[in-house]
Design a protein around this motif. Structure first.
Motif, PDB file in Angstrom:
ATOM      1  N   LEU A  74     -19.025  12.238 110.274  1.00  0.00           N
ATOM      2  CA  LEU A  74     -18.425  11.309 108.535  1.00  0.00           C
ATOM      3  C   LEU A  74     -18.783  10.325 107.862  1.00  0.00           C
ATOM      4  O   LEU A  74     -19.823  10.202 106.713  1.00  0.00           O
ATOM      5  N   ASP A  75     -19.399   9.206 108.396  1.00  0.00           N
ATOM      6  CA  ASP A  75     -20.426   8.107 109.082  1.00  0.00           C
ATOM      7  C   ASP A  75     -21.242   8.607 107.819  1.00  0.00           C
ATOM      8  O   ASP A  75     -22.406   7.742 106.825  1.00  0.00           O
ATOM      9  N   GLU A  76     -22.383   9.270 108.709  1.00  0.00           N
ATOM     10  CA  GLU A  76     -23.859  10.199 108.492  1.00  0.00           C
ATOM     11  C   GLU A  76     -23.519  10.904 106.769  1.00  0.00           C
ATOM     12  O   GLU A  76     -24.143  10.437 105.498  1.00  0.00           O
ATOM     13  N   MET A  77     -22.732  11.671 106.429  1.00  0.00           N
ATOM     14  CA  MET A  77     -21.921  12.656 105.306  1.00  0.00           C
ATOM     15  C   MET A  77     -21.944  11.354 104.468  1.00  0.00           C
ATOM     16  O   MET A  77     -22.048  11.191 103.224  1.00  0.00           O
ATOM     17  N   THR A  83     -25.995   7.075  98.558  1.00  0.00           N
ATOM     18  CA  THR A  83     -26.908   7.257  98.688  1.00  0.00           C
ATOM     19  C   THR A  83     -27.029   8.885  97.312  1.00  0.00           C
ATOM     20  O   THR A  83     -28.068   8.453  96.446  1.00  0.00           O
ATOM     21  N   LEU A  84     -26.478   9.913  97.043  1.00  0.00           N
ATOM     22  CA  LEU A  84     -26.963   9.764  96.390  1.00  0.00           C
ATOM     23  C   LEU A  84     -26.442   9.768  94.404  1.00  0.00           C
ATOM     24  O   LEU A  84     -26.694   9.644  93.292  1.00  0.00           O
ATOM     25  N   LEU A  85     -24.859   9.145  95.377  1.00  0.00           N
ATOM     26  CA  LEU A  85     -24.334   8.318  93.869  1.00  0.00           C
ATOM     27  C   LEU A  85     -25.305   7.003  93.053  1.00  0.00           C
ATOM     28  O   LEU A  85     -24.844   6.916  92.216  1.00  0.00           O
ATOM     29  N   ALA A  86     -26.166   6.864  94.043  1.00  0.00           N
ATOM     30  CA  ALA A  86     -26.633   5.377  93.960  1.00  0.00           C
ATOM     31  C   ALA A  86     -27.975   5.758  93.432  1.00  0.00           C
ATOM     32  O   ALA A  86     -28.753   4.932  92.630  1.00  0.00           O
TER      33      ALA A  86
END
Length: 143
Positions: A74-77, A83-86
């Motif tokens: 869950l932490d990795e996801m 990262t995607l949203l940033a």
């Protein structure tokens, strides 16, 4: 014990950290390939090359190891989604480009982790820790 990690103690020596990493990697692979019902600490020991005693030196049992693997996933996801949203490109794109790019990024994270997610979703029916942690992660993502 660290709250929610399933770890009795965090390894300090390089060899101990490597041993823990081998155990976690083996547990992930076994869960992805065979699910929870076929998962045993003996399999983890055989696959990782780490003794059962060493596994119990880090985790109090099968369920705590599973909970640690789940929390790590869950932490990795969550990090992949952050990262995607940033990505700084979002404000520059028109909506018709944002939606497919977001969809593709989220879908890729889910696809990459599908075997483990499947195992944990099935386990969540009978495991309140996995169910609660999965729900929290979901709600944090859509928030």
């Amino acid at each position: 014990m660290a709250q929610g990690t399933g770890l009795k103690n965090e390894p300090k020596q390089r060899r101990s950290r490597l041993s823990k990493a081998k155990v976690v990697a083996a547990a992930r692979q076994i869960m992805a390939d065979h699910g929870y019902d076929a998962f045993t600490l003996q399999q983890v020991s055989s696959t990782s090359g780490v003794s059962i005693g060493s596994i119990y030196g880090r985790f109090t049992g099968k369920d705590e190891l599973i909970h640690f693997v789940h929390r790590t996933l869950l932490d990795e996801m969550d990090e992949a989604h952050r990262t995607l949203l940033a990505d700084p490109v979002w404000p520059e794109l028109p909506l018709q480009e944002i939606v497919p790019r977001l969809f593709d990024g989220i879908a890729e994270t889910l696809r990459t982790n599908a075997p483990l997610l499947r195992a944990f979703m099935l386990r969540a029916i009978n495991d309140p820790v996995i169910s609660e942690e999965g729900s929290k992660s979901y709600w944090n993502f859509i928030d």
